[in-house]
Design a protein around this motif. Sequence first.
Motif, PDB file in Angstrom:
ATOM      1  N   ARG A 201       0.851  -1.200   0.000  1.00 60.94           N
ATOM      2  CA  ARG A 201       0.000   0.000   0.000  1.00 60.94           C
ATOM      3  C   ARG A 201       0.885   1.248   0.000  1.00 60.94           C
ATOM      4  NH1 ARG A 201      -4.687  -2.692  -1.137  1.00 60.94           N
ATOM      5  NH2 ARG A 201      -5.175  -4.250   0.460  1.00 60.94           N
ATOM      6  N   PRO A 202       1.691   1.462  -1.033  1.00 63.59           N
ATOM      7  CA  PRO A 202       2.715   2.511  -0.997  1.00 63.59           C
ATOM      8  C   PRO A 202       2.141   3.915  -0.928  1.00 63.59           C
ATOM      9  CG  PRO A 202       2.446   1.690  -3.221  1.00 63.59           C
ATOM     10  CD  PRO A 202       1.636   0.791  -2.339  1.00 63.59           C
ATOM     11  N   CYS A 203       3.008   4.852  -0.628  1.00 63.01           N
ATOM     12  CA  CYS A 203       2.624   6.264  -0.663  1.00 63.01           C
ATOM     13  C   CYS A 203       2.846   6.801  -2.075  1.00 63.01           C
ATOM     14  CB  CYS A 203       3.448   7.071   0.348  1.00 63.01           C
ATOM     15  SG  CYS A 203       5.215   7.191  -0.054  1.00 63.01           S
ATOM     16  N   GLY A 204       2.474   8.053  -2.283  1.00 62.96           N
ATOM     17  CA  GLY A 204       2.713   8.686  -3.576  1.00 62.96           C
ATOM     18  C   GLY A 204       2.703  10.195  -3.448  1.00 62.96           C
ATOM     19  N   PHE A 205       3.803  10.832  -3.879  1.00 58.83           N
ATOM     20  CA  PHE A 205       3.925  12.292  -3.880  1.00 58.83           C
ATOM     21  C   PHE A 205       4.457  12.716  -5.247  1.00 58.83           C
ATOM     22  CE2 PHE A 205       4.521  10.957   0.508  1.00 58.83           C
ATOM     23  CZ  PHE A 205       3.698  11.824   1.221  1.00 58.83           C
ATOM     24  N   ALA A 206       3.964  13.827  -5.741  1.00 62.49           N
ATOM     25  CA  ALA A 206       4.355  14.292  -7.078  1.00 62.49           C
ATOM     26  C   ALA A 206       5.611  15.156  -7.017  1.00 62.49           C
ATOM     27  CB  ALA A 206       3.221  15.096  -7.710  1.00 62.49           C
ATOM     28  N   LEU A 207       6.564  14.866  -7.906  1.00 59.94           N
ATOM     29  CA  LEU A 207       7.682  15.772  -8.170  1.00 59.94           C
ATOM     30  C   LEU A 207       7.756  16.044  -9.669  1.00 59.94           C
ATOM     31  CD1 LEU A 207      10.609  14.796  -5.780  1.00 59.94           C
ATOM     32  CD2 LEU A 207       9.386  16.966  -5.909  1.00 59.94           C
ATOM     33  N   SER A 208       6.597  15.991 -10.292  1.00 54.56           N
ATOM     34  CA  SER A 208       6.441  16.337 -11.697  1.00 54.56           C
ATOM     35  C   SER A 208       6.066  17.815 -11.768  1.00 54.56           C
ATOM     36  CB  SER A 208       5.330  15.479 -12.296  1.00 54.56           C
ATOM     37  OG  SER A 208       4.150  15.631 -11.511  1.00 54.56           O
ATOM     38  N   HIS A 209       5.540  18.259 -12.892  1.00 50.95           N
ATOM     39  CA  HIS A 209       5.037  19.625 -12.986  1.00 50.95           C
ATOM     40  C   HIS A 209       3.533  19.631 -12.752  1.00 50.95           C
ATOM     41  CE1 HIS A 209       8.707  21.353 -15.367  1.00 50.95           C
ATOM     42  NE2 HIS A 209       9.033  20.849 -14.191  1.00 50.95           N
ATOM     43  N   ALA A 210       3.117  19.019 -11.653  1.00 51.84           N
ATOM     44  CA  ALA A 210       1.710  18.967 -11.257  1.00 51.84           C
ATOM     45  C   ALA A 210       1.387  20.202 -10.429  1.00 51.84           C
ATOM     46  CB  ALA A 210       1.438  17.703 -10.448  1.00 51.84           C
ATOM     47  N   THR A 261       5.140   8.328 -10.316  1.00 52.51           N
ATOM     48  CA  THR A 261       4.814   9.638  -9.753  1.00 52.51           C
ATOM     49  C   THR A 261       5.478  10.787 -10.499  1.00 52.51           C
ATOM     50  OG1 THR A 261       6.620   9.471  -8.146  1.00 52.51           O
ATOM     51  CG2 THR A 261       4.445   8.698  -7.444  1.00 52.51           C
ATOM     52  N   MET A 262       6.577  10.516 -11.196  1.00 54.88           N
ATOM     53  CA  MET A 262       7.261  11.586 -11.914  1.00 54.88           C
ATOM     54  C   MET A 262       6.488  12.048 -13.151  1.00 54.88           C
ATOM     55  SD  MET A 262       9.677  12.051  -9.883  1.00 54.88           S
ATOM     56  CE  MET A 262      10.353  13.415 -10.819  1.00 54.88           C
ATOM     57  N   ALA A 263       5.445  11.322 -13.498  1.00 55.53           N
ATOM     58  CA  ALA A 263       4.599  11.716 -14.634  1.00 55.53           C
ATOM     59  C   ALA A 263       3.209  12.143 -14.171  1.00 55.53           C
ATOM     60  CB  ALA A 263       4.482  10.564 -15.631  1.00 55.53           C
ATOM     61  N   TRP A 264       3.009  12.280 -12.879  1.00 54.85           N
ATOM     62  CA  TRP A 264       1.685  12.634 -12.358  1.00 54.85           C
ATOM     63  C   TRP A 264       1.287  14.054 -12.754  1.00 54.85           C
ATOM     64  CZ3 TRP A 264       0.949  10.757  -6.590  1.00 54.85           C
ATOM     65  CH2 TRP A 264       0.715   9.368  -6.596  1.00 54.85           C
ATOM     66  N   GLY A 266      -2.071  16.997 -11.807  1.00 61.71           N
ATOM     67  CA  GLY A 266      -2.716  17.442 -10.578  1.00 61.71           C
ATOM     68  C   GLY A 266      -3.805  16.536 -10.053  1.00 61.71           C
ATOM     69  N   ALA A 267      -4.290  15.605 -10.871  1.00 59.31           N
ATOM     70  CA  ALA A 267      -5.364  14.707 -10.438  1.00 59.31           C
ATOM     71  C   ALA A 267      -4.880  13.284 -10.192  1.00 59.31           C
ATOM     72  CB  ALA A 267      -6.471  14.686 -11.485  1.00 59.31           C
ATOM     73  N   SER A 268      -3.626  12.985 -10.490  1.00 55.32           N
ATOM     74  CA  SER A 268      -3.152  11.604 -10.451  1.00 55.32           C
ATOM     75  C   SER A 268      -3.202  11.000  -9.063  1.00 55.32           C
ATOM     76  CB  SER A 268      -1.727  11.524 -11.009  1.00 55.32           C
ATOM     77  OG  SER A 268      -1.676  11.947 -12.349  1.00 55.32           O
ATOM     78  N   ASN A 269      -2.788  11.757  -8.048  1.00 55.61           N
ATOM     79  CA  ASN A 269      -2.808  11.166  -6.710  1.00 55.61           C
ATOM     80  C   ASN A 269      -4.243  10.965  -6.226  1.00 55.61           C
ATOM     81  OD1 ASN A 269      -3.230  13.951  -6.343  1.00 55.61           O
ATOM     82  ND2 ASN A 269      -2.259  13.946  -4.325  1.00 55.61           N
ATOM     83  N   ASN A 270      -5.177  11.848  -6.662  1.00 53.65           N
ATOM     84  CA  ASN A 270      -6.578  11.647  -6.335  1.00 53.65           C
ATOM     85  C   ASN A 270      -7.047  10.290  -6.868  1.00 53.65           C
ATOM     86  OD1 ASN A 270      -5.986  14.537  -6.349  1.00 53.65           O
ATOM     87  ND2 ASN A 270      -8.173  14.876  -6.056  1.00 53.65           N
ATOM     88  N   ARG A 271      -6.766  10.054  -8.146  1.00 57.40           N
ATOM     89  CA  ARG A 271      -7.211   8.809  -8.782  1.00 57.40           C
ATOM     90  C   ARG A 271      -6.577   7.588  -8.107  1.00 57.40           C
ATOM     91  NH1 ARG A 271      -5.812  11.477 -13.913  1.00 57.40           N
ATOM     92  NH2 ARG A 271      -7.664  12.435 -14.821  1.00 57.40           N
ATOM     93  N   ALA A 272      -5.285   7.689  -7.828  1.00 55.48           N
ATOM     94  CA  ALA A 272      -4.585   6.549  -7.235  1.00 55.48           C
ATOM     95  C   ALA A 272      -5.115   6.225  -5.845  1.00 55.48           C
ATOM     96  CB  ALA A 272      -3.082   6.829  -7.181  1.00 55.48           C
ATOM     97  N   PHE A 273      -5.442   7.251  -5.081  1.00 60.68           N
ATOM     98  CA  PHE A 273      -5.962   7.019  -3.733  1.00 60.68           C
ATOM     99  C   PHE A 273      -7.351   6.399  -3.800  1.00 60.68           C
ATOM    100  CE2 PHE A 273      -7.778   7.935   0.387  1.00 60.68           C
ATOM    101  CZ  PHE A 273      -6.703   7.893   1.264  1.00 60.68           C
ATOM    102  N   VAL A 274      -8.223   6.971  -4.628  1.00 61.22           N
ATOM    103  CA  VAL A 274      -9.582   6.457  -4.746  1.00 61.22           C
ATOM    104  C   VAL A 274      -9.574   5.017  -5.257  1.00 61.22           C
ATOM    105  CG1 VAL A 274     -11.765   6.724  -6.005  1.00 61.22           C
ATOM    106  CG2 VAL A 274     -10.626   8.726  -5.047  1.00 61.22           C
ATOM    107  N   ALA A 275      -8.623   4.696  -6.130  1.00 63.01           N
ATOM    108  CA  ALA A 275      -8.537   3.340  -6.679  1.00 63.01           C
ATOM    109  C   ALA A 275      -7.891   2.344  -5.718  1.00 63.01           C
ATOM    110  CB  ALA A 275      -7.752   3.368  -7.986  1.00 63.01           C
TER     111      ALA A 275
END
Length: 446
Positions: A201-210, A261-264, A266-275
Amino acid sequence: MEPISRRRAVAGALGAGVLVAAAPPPAASAAIAAADVPAPRFAVERGARLRVLRPAKFVDPDEAIFNANSRKFAEETGVEVRIDYVNWPDMPVQVAVAANTGQGPDVIIGFGADPHLYADKIIELTDLADYLGAKYGGWHELAQTYGRRFNSRAWLGLPMGGTTSPVVYRAAWVKEAGFDGIPNDLDAFLRLCQGLKRIGRPCGFALSHAPGDAPAYANWLLWSHGVSLVDENGKVSLDTPATLRALDYARALQETMIPGTMAWNGASNNRAFVAGEIGLTQNGVSIYYSLKTAQDAAQNAIAADTEHAEMPYGAAAKAPETALTLNAMVPRYTRAPNAAKEYLRFMMEAPQYDPWLTGCLGYWSQPLKNYGASAVWSSDPKLKVYSAAMDTPFYEGYKGPITPATGAVAENWVVVDMFARVVTGQQRPADSVREAVRAAQRHYRT
């Protein structure tokens, strides 16, 4: 959950004084205190029409209630209002085009430091800001930082709300990883994320241009290690041992994350969490809002297990988080400056503002202190962490003056890219720091 497309934004814009149909906003909280302060007189120009530019929604009521309030303004004043909702990544370009061509929206609701980027092209809003501050208990620290010209009482922008990015996590999975909650110690937080990866159940933080997400994470990495972009005098202050420690920590934390995560965006972490793909991230209230209001029992069950907490402090005295702030400006080129200021006054008054705050579940937390008594903050204990989003000393460009350089560094992703180069193995920490320093100095020296 994600910004609407540009095509949809234009199609859904408000035109010819007819606002998009929306349900009536909820009533304002009776608990909002308001001093008996006379409103400034803004003599609305005859035949005035207003075009408003602002970022698109992340939660549906943001636009729906904003539209309803704007319709109410049009009905009471006879001023036609059109609103263009724009994808978040497109906002800097839209704002720059308007400022540099001298034509476009009459009210621009940009982000954070935008008014300081275009200080010579907008009108002061001091009379309006002073009135609202006197009536509603004063402005929170971040609102003053972004609203006022540096070392001055003159207001360039009118902050309308801010969304902060605390930890959003699945309580059951954090417990399975060996923790009862989110630790305030950086080493313990790393162990938690390692534990989440271990149980799948990993974490996820964006370091892209999100927009929003990546700067929030990168700034937290800096501030939690006691680092600032610049010092109090505006001198770039990244070249320190603490910055190298922050980069090493980011590299270790990256190893615990879900791939991609490097390609996330602004909505990617939302989707990943909900999924259910990740068990922990950093975000505004939009994830919880979408889960809680979904017409789906499975998503409602995820909402029940979703909790929020401040990001670990590390070396900081307060939560090292800032708020992505909506900051309204009135350009000098507008033919209806009084109508524009009256519109902003109207939208910030309790009968309009509190329903917007409440309907968005606190997504855009209040800049004015008295709105802290809004019923939204007692309606759900899980929202409490968002209630003081703008009560913070941290901001883009901390610790220095807010200047055009502040916005330029943020818009060119200098801090985000400094971390990204290291966690992806493109550069060693020392080399990435040197590149970031050079990039920041180019903007601060101009």
